[in-house]
Design an enzyme around this catalytic site. Structure first.
Site, short mmCIF file in Angstrom:
data_model
loop_
_atom_site.label_atom_id
_atom_site.label_comp_id
_atom_site.label_asym_id
_atom_site.label_seq_id
_atom_site.Cartn_x
_atom_site.Cartn_y
_atom_site.Cartn_z
N SER A 109 5.05 7.46 2.90
CA SER A 109 3.95 8.39 3.17
C SER A 109 2.73 7.71 3.79
O SER A 109 1.95 8.38 4.46
CB SER A 109 3.55 9.13 1.89
OG SER A 109 2.99 8.24 0.95
N THR A 157 -4.85 -22.13 5.13
CA THR A 157 -3.63 -22.04 5.93
C THR A 157 -3.10 -20.60 5.99
O THR A 157 -2.04 -20.30 5.45
CB THR A 157 -2.53 -22.95 5.35
OG1 THR A 157 -2.40 -22.64 3.93
CG2 THR A 157 -2.85 -24.40 5.53
N HIS A 188 0.80 -1.22 0.00
CA HIS A 188 0.00 0.00 0.00
C HIS A 188 0.84 1.28 0.00
O HIS A 188 0.36 2.31 -0.43
CB HIS A 188 -0.99 -0.02 1.16
CG HIS A 188 -2.19 -0.86 0.87
ND1 HIS A 188 -3.46 -0.57 1.30
CD2 HIS A 188 -2.31 -2.01 0.13
CE1 HIS A 188 -4.31 -1.50 0.87
NE2 HIS A 188 -3.63 -2.39 0.18
N THR A 213 -2.32 -15.79 0.30
CA THR A 213 -2.14 -17.11 0.93
C THR A 213 -2.01 -16.98 2.44
O THR A 213 -2.28 -17.92 3.18
CB THR A 213 -0.87 -17.82 0.39
OG1 THR A 213 -0.82 -19.14 0.92
CG2 THR A 213 0.42 -17.11 0.78
N ASP A 254 2.11 -20.95 1.48
CA ASP A 254 2.05 -22.10 0.59
C ASP A 254 1.24 -21.76 -0.67
O ASP A 254 0.76 -20.64 -0.82
CB ASP A 254 1.45 -23.30 1.32
CG ASP A 254 0.08 -22.99 1.91
OD1 ASP A 254 -0.53 -21.97 1.53
OD2 ASP A 254 -0.39 -23.76 2.76
#
Ligand code: HEM
Ligand SMILES: *[C@@H]1O[C@H](CO)[C@@H](O)[C@H](O)[C@H]1NC(C)=O
EC number: 1.11.1.-
Length: 359
Positions: free
Chosen positions: A149, A276, A132, A257, A281
Site C-alpha cells: 500500500s 561508510t 515503511h 549503517t 558494516d
C-alpha cells in the site's frame, strides 16, 4: 537475565547435536527462555500461531522457526543457494515455477542497486521502503503491513513519514508495470527489493526471502512509524506492538549503517549516519557509542536514545563487535518484519536462491 543467559548458553552448547537432546527438553528450554525473555518476543504471527507442524508448508516451517529464534533448526540467512531459472521469462517452464520470474526481477534489481563499490541511493531507499510498507502493522490495532500500500495507495507516499522514498517507490511502480502480467504483486516486489538491496551492499546479509503476499490499495493507518525524536521507551513500545523485541529493534536500526539523511536536518542534506554509507558494516554501532563521533556523521536522536537505553545495551555492544552475529540477527528480524500483516504466512513460497550472492 541471569537465567536467560544460562539457557541461551545451554541451547548454544546443545545446538550442534540438538537432535540428541530429548525433544521435550528443547521445548522446555525454549519455553523457559520465552518466559524470562525481556528483549525478544519469539512471538508467532497469523496462521503460524495455530497451524500444527504437520500442516506447515516448507516456507511456513522455515518462517515459524525463524520467528521462534530456533537457530539450531534454521538459519535466517542462506549464503549459498543459487536458483537456476528453468526457462526464459514468459516461457511455460518459467510460468510453471513461482520463483522463476523473481530470478529475472532480482537480477534487474541487483543491477539497479549497484553503486561504485557500495550500494547506491536506490538500494538504501529500497531497504527503508520495505520497512515503511510492513512496519505500519500493529498487533493491537491491526491494519497495515506488508501489502504494497505504500506504493499502491494514492495517499501513503505523500505522508511526511515517507519523505525520501520517492525514487524507490517510482522504481517499484516501474517493475510492477513490467512484471505484473507474470503474476507479480507490489507487496512482494517491495520486500524482495529490500532484501536484494541489503545483499547488494558490501557485507550485507543474504536474508531468506519469501513471496506470495496479497496486495492492498487501502492506505495503511497513519502514525504507526517511528519518529526520529522518539525516546527509547516509546520506540521499544511501538515496536513491541509489532512483535519486534528490543534486540530485534537494535538489529533493524543498524540499517542506518547504509543511510544518508535529507529531511531531518535540511541544513545537512547528504550527511550519513556513519562514515561508510552504502556499506553494511558495524561502524554505525561503534560510532553511535563513541565519545567522539566524526563531525561529518549525523546521528539521529532516536538512534542515540536507543544506543543509550539499558535494555538495548547488550545487543548494541554485541553487534558493534560482531558483523556475522549482526547479519544473522538482522536477517531474522527482517524476515519477521517482512511478514507483518500477512494473513496466511503458510501460503508463501521461499525464493532465496534468486538473490545475488553476497560480495
Ligand atoms: C527507530 C526507528 C527508526 C527511525 C526513527 C528511523 C528514522 C529514519 C530517518 C529520519 C531517516 C532519514 C530520512 C531522510 O532524511 O532522508 C531514515 C533513513 C533510513 N532508514 Fe530509518 N528509522 C528507523 C528504523 C529503520 C529501520 C527498522 C530500517 C530498516 C530495516 C531503516 C532503514 C533506513 C534506511 C535504509 C535509511 C536511509 C535512506 C536513504 O539513505 O535514502 N530505518 N530513517
Ligand atoms: C490472499 O488472499 C486469499 C483470499 O482471501 C487467501 O486465500 C490467501 O491465503 C491470501 N494469501 C496470503 C499470503 O495471506
Amino acid at each position: 537475565m541471569e537465567i536467560k543467559n544460562f539457557f541461551l548458553l545451554t541451547l548454544t552448547t546443545l545446538s550442534p547435536g540438538a537432535s540428541r537432546a530429548h525433544p521435550g527438553m528443547l521445548e522446555a528450554l525454549a519455553g523457559c527462555s520465552r518466559a524470562s525473555e525481556k528483549r525478544d518476543t519469539a512471538e508467532l504471527l497469523a496462521d503460524l500461531k495455530t497451524l500444527p507442524d504437520s500442516a506447515l508448508s516448507p516456507a511456513g516451517w522455515t518462517i515459524k522457526n525463524i520467528l521462534l529464534a530456533n537457530r539450531a533448526a534454521v538459519s535466517p540467512q542462506d549464503l549459498s543457494t543459487v536458483y537456476k531459472p528453468p526457462g526464459p521469462l514468459g516461457s511455460s517452464e518459467c510460468r510453471g515455477d513461482t520463483c522463476c520470474v523473481w530470478k529475472y526481477i532480482a537480477d534487474a534489481m541487483a543491477a539497479a542497486f549497484q553503486g561504485k563499490k557500495q550500494c547506491n541511493e536506490l538500494a538504501r531507499q529500497a531497504v527503508r521502503l520495505g520497512f515503511h510498507d510492513a512496519g505500519t502493522w500493529s498487533k493491537s490495532l491491526g491494519g497495515g503491513g506488508a501489502d504494497g500500500s505504500v506504493v499502491l495507495s494514492t495517499s501513503e507516499l505523500a505522508r511526511s513519514d515517507n519523505r525520501g522514498l520517492e525514487i524507490a517507490a517510482a522504481r517499484m511502480a516501474g517493475w510492477y508495470a513490467e512484471f505484473h502480467s507474470y503474476g507479480v504483486g507490489m507487496a512482494d516486489l517491495i520486500q524482495v527489493g529490500a532484501t536484494v538491496a541489503t545483499v547488494s551492499c558490501p557485507l550485507g546479509p543474504r536474508s531468506r526471502v519469501f513471496v506470495g503476499r496479497n496486495d492492498s490499495i487501502t492506505p495503511a493507518p497513519s502514525g504507526r512509524l517511528p519518529s526520529v525524536d522518539a525516546d527509547a521507551e516509546s520506540l521499544v513500545e511501538l515496536f513491541a506492538d509489532k512483535t519486534i523485541g528490543v534486540s530485534e529493534l537494535v538489529a533493524l536500526v543498524g540499517a542506518h549503517t547504509a543511510s544518508v539523511q535529507r529531511f531531518v536536518d535540511p541544513l545537512r542534506v547528504g550527511s550519513p549516519q556513519d562514515s561508510t554509507p552504502g556499506t553494511w558494516d558495524v561502524l554505525f554501532y561503534n560510532q553511535m557509542i563513541s565519545a567522539n563521533p566524526p563531525a561529518d556523521v549525523f546521528q539521529f536522536p532516536s538512534d542515540l536514545a536507543l544506543s543509550r537505553y539499558s535494555a538495548a545495551h547488550e545487543s548494541w555492544q554485541t553487534f558493534a563487535n560482531g558483523q556475522a552475529v549482526w547479519n544473522d540477527a538482522y536477517a531474522a528480524a527482517y524476515v519477521r518484519l517482512s511478514v507483518l500483516g500477512v494473513k496466511h504466512i503458510n501460503d508463501l513460497t521461499e525464493c532465496t536462491g534468486v538473490l545475488p550472492l553476497a560480495h
